[in-house]
Write a protein that holds these residues in place. Structure first.
Motif, PDB file in Angstrom:
ATOM      1  N   PHE A 100       0.818  -1.215   0.000  1.00 36.97           N
ATOM      2  CA  PHE A 100       0.000   0.000   0.000  1.00 36.97           C
ATOM      3  C   PHE A 100       0.851   1.264   0.000  1.00 36.97           C
ATOM      4  O   PHE A 100       0.329   2.352  -0.250  1.00 36.97           O
ATOM      5  N   LYS A 101       2.162   1.125   0.267  1.00 44.29           N
ATOM      6  CA  LYS A 101       3.091   2.247   0.216  1.00 44.29           C
ATOM      7  C   LYS A 101       4.408   1.743  -0.341  1.00 44.29           C
ATOM      8  O   LYS A 101       4.672   0.539  -0.323  1.00 44.29           O
ATOM      9  N   PRO A 102       5.259   2.642  -0.826  1.00 41.34           N
ATOM     10  CA  PRO A 102       6.542   2.189  -1.362  1.00 41.34           C
ATOM     11  C   PRO A 102       7.485   1.666  -0.291  1.00 41.34           C
ATOM     12  O   PRO A 102       7.490   2.147   0.846  1.00 41.34           O
ATOM     13  N   ASN A 103       8.257   0.655  -0.666  1.00 40.69           N
ATOM     14  CA  ASN A 103       9.391   0.146   0.116  1.00 40.69           C
ATOM     15  C   ASN A 103       9.009  -0.480   1.444  1.00 40.69           C
ATOM     16  O   ASN A 103       9.773  -0.443   2.401  1.00 40.69           O
ATOM     17  N   ARG A 149      -1.685 -14.329 -18.135  1.00 44.39           N
ATOM     18  CA  ARG A 149      -0.949 -13.228 -18.769  1.00 44.39           C
ATOM     19  C   ARG A 149      -0.395 -12.261 -17.718  1.00 44.39           C
ATOM     20  O   ARG A 149       0.570 -11.542 -17.993  1.00 44.39           O
ATOM     21  N   VAL A 150      -0.995 -12.237 -16.552  1.00 44.41           N
ATOM     22  CA  VAL A 150      -0.614 -11.273 -15.522  1.00 44.41           C
ATOM     23  C   VAL A 150       0.579 -11.775 -14.720  1.00 44.41           C
ATOM     24  O   VAL A 150       0.554 -12.886 -14.167  1.00 44.41           O
ATOM     25  N   LYS A 151       1.623 -10.952 -14.653  1.00 45.84           N
ATOM     26  CA  LYS A 151       2.805 -11.217 -13.846  1.00 45.84           C
ATOM     27  C   LYS A 151       2.899 -10.130 -12.772  1.00 45.84           C
ATOM     28  O   LYS A 151       2.757  -8.941 -13.087  1.00 45.84           O
ATOM     29  N   LEU A 152       3.120 -10.530 -11.560  1.00 50.07           N
ATOM     30  CA  LEU A 152       3.137  -9.601 -10.436  1.00 50.07           C
ATOM     31  C   LEU A 152       4.566  -9.400  -9.957  1.00 50.07           C
ATOM     32  O   LEU A 152       5.286 -10.370  -9.702  1.00 50.07           O
ATOM     33  N   VAL A 153       4.952  -8.136  -9.850  1.00 45.72           N
ATOM     34  CA  VAL A 153       6.312  -7.792  -9.429  1.00 45.72           C
ATOM     35  C   VAL A 153       6.221  -7.077  -8.094  1.00 45.72           C
ATOM     36  O   VAL A 153       5.760  -5.935  -8.020  1.00 45.72           O
ATOM     37  N   GLU A 154       6.622  -7.741  -7.030  1.00 48.69           N
ATOM     38  CA  GLU A 154       6.587  -7.162  -5.694  1.00 48.69           C
ATOM     39  C   GLU A 154       7.843  -7.603  -4.930  1.00 48.69           C
ATOM     40  O   GLU A 154       7.915  -8.721  -4.421  1.00 48.69           O
ATOM     41  N   PRO A 155       8.852  -6.730  -4.878  1.00 47.45           N
ATOM     42  CA  PRO A 155      10.127  -7.123  -4.256  1.00 47.45           C
ATOM     43  C   PRO A 155      10.034  -7.422  -2.774  1.00 47.45           C
ATOM     44  O   PRO A 155      10.953  -8.022  -2.209  1.00 47.45           O
ATOM     45  N   TYR A 156       8.939  -7.025  -2.118  1.00 49.45           N
ATOM     46  CA  TYR A 156       8.795  -7.255  -0.685  1.00 49.45           C
ATOM     47  C   TYR A 156       7.869  -8.435  -0.366  1.00 49.45           C
ATOM     48  O   TYR A 156       7.419  -8.584   0.761  1.00 49.45           O
ATOM     49  N   ALA A 157       7.584  -9.269  -1.373  1.00 43.26           N
ATOM     50  CA  ALA A 157       6.736 -10.443  -1.158  1.00 43.26           C
ATOM     51  C   ALA A 157       7.499 -11.709  -1.511  1.00 43.26           C
ATOM     52  O   ALA A 157       8.148 -11.780  -2.561  1.00 43.26           O
TER      53      ALA A 157
END
Length: 433
Positions: free
Chosen positions: A325-328, A351-359
């Motif tokens: 919900f917020k950056p970083n 088709r949907v790829k999710l990019v979440e470095p904190y997950a």
């Protein structure tokens, strides 16, 4: 190293506020027991580790656990101060749910003794601290609970909300001013003495009801101001104007400070707390209600805009950048990014790829959608359509030459330098907010 004192503190709830609070109190020298309903959380904390992402929290917890100042348990024990930091969600019809607070009070009641202090920190509707007091009085008729005008009581009860920013929680729990509301002035003074052991900011006392309203007002103020930016972004988009430029230029006025728009509003506080005021006085909380509706509506608008872009490039893989919900940070509570990405995943599937470095894994909302969690490098290599939902620093670092041939819908304005290329030229078209 702080000098140990004789005070025993029990913190009920070891979430995003409870665990940092417990660790800081322990660092001040008190003996702290953290109580949680999750065996996993208890085991994690007792091993000196953390179950949430927060700057410097892991080192702090490891230190106070190793020195025997903090331990966790599934059951509460006798203490001198009880700090309740449990969730206060809203139902689907936006009615506040204080059942977790009352359950925490039931947990504490059997071990209370004369002289104890009970402090509620959970964001709550006005009157919740008094409701907690009434429940404790019912459960412990042998103890005198505080009532205004009735003289000294055996137990002090107060309300003191946190006001912290994820990513800076440990700093702000210490440095930010605190508003401490007591059922009676004596209760407020006893709570003040406790907070003074680890808070450097100003500690200001008031009534419990006023302190409850202060917390709700702070988050509603933010929500209203974000709603202005989100509403402006839709108006500017339909007029063909760059909202980021408009805001930047308008903010050069010495008395204007417009916030940045996004895909909505998330987090357990700003996206939830204004409803407490609306629920209590729906006839008069008109602006606050409208702000909530504007911010929730912005999420619907983003889904529609993203879908239009995706439909223009059939077959292209889609990268949704960010779920927090917020950056970083790794906090996905009430995240508009999750809401947008979930709806896209349900419509466009694999088709949907999710990019979440904190997950480390996808939130449960994506179960059965076929969406896949990948890193930013894989997304750049594989995906033709990018939906920017969170302004994580890692996304800002992607250079123009690595994304120049991508179709982009940027809800955060971090890729405003993206060139516009017509689809018929063999490359994909970039679009802004």
């Amino acid at each position: 190293m702080p000098v140990e004192n004789e005070q025993k503190v029990a913190v009920i709830g070891l979430g995003y506020i409870g665990l940092p609070t417990a660790a800081l109190i322990a660092r001040s020298g008190a003996r702290v027991l953290g109580v949680d309903v999750s065996p996993h959380v208890v085991e994690t904390v007792n091993s000196g580790k953390v179950h949430i992402e927060e700057v410097d929290l892991d080192g702090l917890v490891q230190g106070v656990v190793s020195r025997g100042l903090l331990r966790a348990s599934l059951t509460v024990e006798a203490a001198d101060v009880f700090v309740i930091a449990v969730p206060t969600p809203v139902s689907e019809d936006h009615a506040p749910d204080i059942s977790y607070v009352l359950d925490a009070a039931r947990t504490v009641a059997p071990v209370l003794k004369a002289g104890d202090v009970v402090i509620l920190e959970s964001t709550s509707p006005v009157g919740t601290t008094e409701a907690m007091r009434d429940l404790l009085a019912e459960l412990r008729p042998d103890l005198r609970m505080p009532v205004a005008g009735n003289g000294p009581a055996d137990i002090a009860i107060a309300y003191c909300p946190e006001r912290v920013l994820p990513g800076r929680i440990l700093v702000e729990l210490i440095d930010n001013d605190r508003c401490i509301g007591g059922i009676t002035p004596r209760c407020a003074r006893k709570a003040l003495s406790f907070y003074r052991t680890f808070v450097r900011g100003a500690c200001i006392t008031t009534s419990a009801r006023a302190a409850e309203m202060v917390k709700l007002v702070e988050n509603s103020f933010r929500d209203v101001n974000i709603a202005f930016a989100n509403e402006l972004s839709v108006i500017a988009d339909r007029a063909g104007i760059d909202v980021w430029e408009v805001i930047s230029l308008a903010n050069r006025h010495p008395r204007v400070n417009i916030l940045q728009p996004g895909p909505g509003v998330g987090g357990h506080c700003i996206a939830v707390d204004p409803w407490f005021i609306v629920h209590a006085d729906p006839e008069n909380a008109r602006l606050i209600r409208t702000a909530r509706e504007v911010n929730d509506g912005k999420t619907d608008y983003v889904v529609a805009k993203a879908s239009d872009l995706i439909d223009a490039f059939p077959g292209a893989e889609i990268a949704c950048l960010g779920l927090a919900f917020k950056p970083n940070i790794d906090d996905f509570r009430e995240s508009p990014a999750v809401k947008v990405a979930t709806r896209l995943a349900r419509r466009y599937g694999q088709r949907v790829k999710l990019v979440e470095p904190y997950a480390r894994e996808l939130p449960v909302e994506f179960a059965g959608t076929g969406a896949e969690l990948i890193d930013i490098d894989a997304a750049i290599e594989r995906c033709g359509v990018f939906i920017v939902l969170v302004d994580h620093d890692v996304f800002k670092s992607v250079p123009l030459d690595e994304r120049a041939d991508k179709a982009v819908y940027d809800t955060r304005g971090i890729w405003r330098d993206q060139p516009a290329i017509a689809p018929g030229e063999g490359k994909l078209r970039a679009v802004g907010e």
